[in-house]
Design a protein around this motif. Sequence first.
Motif, short mmCIF file in Angstrom:
data_model
loop_
_atom_site.label_atom_id
_atom_site.label_comp_id
_atom_site.label_asym_id
_atom_site.label_seq_id
_atom_site.Cartn_x
_atom_site.Cartn_y
_atom_site.Cartn_z
N ARG A 1 0.85 -1.16 0.00
CA ARG A 1 0.00 0.00 0.00
C ARG A 1 0.89 1.23 0.00
N LEU A 2 0.60 2.19 -0.85
CA LEU A 2 1.42 3.39 -0.91
C LEU A 2 0.54 4.61 -0.97
N SER A 3 1.08 5.73 -0.54
CA SER A 3 0.34 6.98 -0.59
C SER A 3 1.29 8.14 -0.32
N GLN A 4 0.72 9.34 -0.40
CA GLN A 4 1.47 10.55 -0.11
C GLN A 4 0.73 11.29 0.99
N GLY A 5 1.45 12.08 1.76
CA GLY A 5 0.80 12.76 2.87
C GLY A 5 1.33 14.15 3.14
N ARG A 6 0.46 14.95 3.73
CA ARG A 6 0.81 16.27 4.22
C ARG A 6 0.12 16.55 5.55
N LYS A 7 -0.71 15.62 6.03
CA LYS A 7 -1.53 15.90 7.20
C LYS A 7 -1.12 15.03 8.38
N THR A 8 -1.67 15.37 9.55
CA THR A 8 -1.42 14.62 10.77
C THR A 8 -2.12 13.27 10.69
N PRO A 17 5.55 -3.50 8.28
CA PRO A 17 6.40 -2.31 8.43
C PRO A 17 5.98 -1.21 7.46
N GLU A 18 6.28 0.02 7.86
CA GLU A 18 5.96 1.20 7.06
C GLU A 18 7.24 1.98 6.81
N PHE A 19 7.40 2.45 5.59
CA PHE A 19 8.56 3.25 5.21
C PHE A 19 8.07 4.61 4.74
N ILE A 20 8.67 5.67 5.28
CA ILE A 20 8.25 7.03 4.94
C ILE A 20 9.47 7.77 4.39
N HIS A 21 9.34 8.31 3.19
CA HIS A 21 10.41 9.14 2.61
C HIS A 21 9.94 10.58 2.63
N ILE A 22 10.70 11.44 3.28
CA ILE A 22 10.33 12.85 3.41
C ILE A 22 10.96 13.63 2.26
N HIS A 23 10.10 14.27 1.48
CA HIS A 23 10.57 15.06 0.34
C HIS A 23 10.88 16.50 0.75
N GLU A 24 9.98 17.10 1.56
CA GLU A 24 10.12 18.51 1.94
C GLU A 24 9.74 18.68 3.40
N ASP A 64 6.16 10.52 1.10
CA ASP A 64 5.57 9.29 0.55
C ASP A 64 5.65 8.24 1.64
N TYR A 65 4.66 7.37 1.69
CA TYR A 65 4.81 6.24 2.60
C TYR A 65 4.38 4.96 1.92
N LEU A 66 4.99 3.89 2.38
CA LEU A 66 4.77 2.58 1.79
C LEU A 66 4.63 1.58 2.93
N ILE A 67 3.54 0.83 2.95
CA ILE A 67 3.33 -0.23 3.92
C ILE A 67 3.50 -1.54 3.17
N VAL A 68 4.45 -2.36 3.63
CA VAL A 68 4.87 -3.54 2.89
C VAL A 68 4.31 -4.80 3.52
N ASP A 69 3.79 -5.70 2.70
CA ASP A 69 3.24 -6.96 3.17
C ASP A 69 4.31 -7.78 3.89
N LEU A 70 3.92 -8.42 4.97
CA LEU A 70 4.86 -9.21 5.77
C LEU A 70 5.50 -10.35 4.99
N SER A 71 4.82 -10.87 3.98
CA SER A 71 5.40 -11.97 3.21
C SER A 71 6.67 -11.54 2.46
N ILE A 72 6.83 -10.24 2.25
CA ILE A 72 8.01 -9.72 1.57
C ILE A 72 9.09 -9.34 2.58
N CYS A 73 8.67 -8.92 3.77
CA CYS A 73 9.59 -8.43 4.80
C CYS A 73 10.06 -9.57 5.67
N ASP A 74 11.31 -9.95 5.54
CA ASP A 74 11.79 -11.10 6.31
C ASP A 74 13.15 -10.85 6.94
#
Length: 190
Positions: A1-8, A17-24, A64-74
């Motif tokens: 699952r992926l998305s972009q954010g600006r809000k709380t 696990p979730e990965f967040i890349h901060i652009h600005e 940007d944030y990305l939530i990765v399925d556990l089957s991939i995260c090992d």
Amino acid sequence: RLSQGRKTVWLHAHSSPEFIHIHEGEILVTCNGVDQIYSANEIVIINSNDMHRIKPLSESAFYDYLIVDLSICDVGHLPSRSTNAKAMELFQSIMQELHSKEPHYKEIVTGYIKVFQSLLVRYADEHAETEIDARKYNYLRSATNFMYQHFAENITLDDISAAIPLNKYYLSHLFKDLTGHSVLSNLNYI
């Protein structure tokens, strides 16, 4: 699952696990009760089942944030942050593949994610991790999960504390102390 954010984003947890890349800008991430400020060109890593929330500290904050399925995260427990250039570049490649959805993108993304996680572990800052009282966060996680499962019902603080089980006064104090919000504020938000 992926998305972009600006809000709380309010306090929550997920099994992946979730990965967040901060652009600005800058964001404040509270993870298991520990506040950390992250800036542009950083990757934030939130491990499976960690209670966390995200709060932009400036109007220009964008991520940007990305939530990765556990089957991939090992690879197990990951560090909380990275500024490694190779990992950053790979994260951008993952996001590009997910957005373009060209043929075989799922296979490519799966491979990229495995390499990405391995790079995070390889270049981990051993001093970045902070120890916390996990028991408190297990109570918090249980209370929050109960609220998400039963929010449509007419539940009370007594119902939530009985489900955990934990004294309602201690639960109220714990929730306010760890999240900055009351139990009922969080329930109303949900």
